[in-house]
Design a protein around this motif. Structure first.
Motif, PDB file in Angstrom:
ATOM      1  N   HIS A  66      -5.195  25.777   2.309  1.00 41.94           N
ATOM      2  CA  HIS A  66      -6.325  26.389   2.997  1.00 41.94           C
ATOM      3  C   HIS A  66      -5.945  27.059   4.315  1.00 41.94           C
ATOM      4  CE1 HIS A  66      -9.024  24.710   0.080  1.00 41.94           C
ATOM      5  NE2 HIS A  66      -8.592  23.486   0.323  1.00 41.94           N
ATOM      6  N   HIS A 110     -14.176  23.079   4.424  1.00 38.01           N
ATOM      7  CA  HIS A 110     -13.985  23.741   3.128  1.00 38.01           C
ATOM      8  C   HIS A 110     -14.068  25.251   3.291  1.00 38.01           C
ATOM      9  CE1 HIS A 110     -14.218  19.828   1.250  1.00 38.01           C
ATOM     10  NE2 HIS A 110     -15.375  19.594   1.855  1.00 38.01           N
ATOM     11  N   GLU A 166     -13.683  29.182   2.750  1.00 38.03           N
ATOM     12  CA  GLU A 166     -13.620  30.058   1.571  1.00 38.03           C
ATOM     13  C   GLU A 166     -13.537  31.497   2.031  1.00 38.03           C
ATOM     14  OE1 GLU A 166     -16.960  29.380  -0.903  1.00 38.03           O
ATOM     15  OE2 GLU A 166     -16.524  27.240  -1.189  1.00 38.03           O
TER      16      GLU A 166
END
Length: 216
Positions: free
Chosen positions: A174, A19, A21
DNA sequence: ATCCCGAGGG
DNA sequence: CCCTCTGGAT
């Protein structure tokens, strides 16, 4: 890189960081826009240091206008290019208040019409704030794409278009952050850390830098 | 193509 | 000292 190699490339980066960021600190779409605008030719760490001072003073376009040029420059002075960034930011805030109800616009055209906001910054805001599968090609992604052979190109726009063609749709949302983080911490500009790179076996770059010896 | 422009690392 | 950092405007 072949399509199969590109698939493996992103599968490996995803496994290492499920994930990803942005490392920019922000609490709203406007703060993100400000942070990205300030990040031109500056490190995320440097931008965060400045916005920790700036955002408590001004969290909205109107508050930024009220703060004024002098105090804005003082808050961001530790970043490079502070004079033009401060001027562009205030011009941008004026447009946000006058033409967008104080909100960050959601279209590329409206974003790129803001002073200090070019294609790369617009792509970051569209991706991070609004969840669109854009590819913002910064210095890291440009370098990584060319060095590895993932998406070679002479200009950032050429690399962006090639990435949009080649990155599997599943990874597109992403891919931006995976490439950034890979460029920042592994595929570094001056001294790439090939000896600890998880995708070195998929890379075109001829110089597989050996691990530093331990001088025992 | 050139300018902007401070901080951090090698 | 030199190079680099999530670029954009002229």
């Amino acid at each position: 890189m072949t399509p199969a190699q590109i698939e493996r490339f992103f599968a490996i980066l995803q496994a290492a960081n499920p994930h990803p960021e942005t490392e920019l600190e922000y609490g709203s779409a406007f703060e993100l826009l400000v942070a990205v605008l300030l990040s031109a030719q500056a490190t995320d760490a440097g931008v965060n240091k400045a916005t920790r001072i700036l955002f408590p003073l001004a969290r909205t376009p109107q508050q930024m206008l009220d703060l004024g040029l002098e105090r804005l420059e003082a808050a961001i002075k530790t970043i490079g290019l502070y004079h033009s960034k401060a001027r562009h930011l205030l011009q941008t805030c004026r447009i946000l208040v006058d033409e967008h109800g104080g909100q960050v616009p959601r279209t590329r055209a409206a974003l790129e019409a803001l002073p200090g906001v070019g294609r790369k910054t617009a792509n970051v805001v569209l991706n991070v704030a609004f969840g669109e599968p854009t590819m913002a090609v910064d210095t890291h992604i440009f370098r990584v794409s060319n060095r590895t052979g993932l998406a070679p190109g002479k200009t950032p726009l050429a690399v962006e278009q090639k990435l949009l063609e080649r990155v599997p749709p599943h990874y597109l949302l992403h891919a931006h952050h995976w490439l950034i983080l890979h460029g920042r911490y592994v595929c570094q500009a001056r001294k790439p850390r090939c000896w600890e790179c998880a995708v070195a076996h998929l890379c075109d770059w001829p110089d597989k830098t050996p691990a530093p010896s331990k001088t025992t």
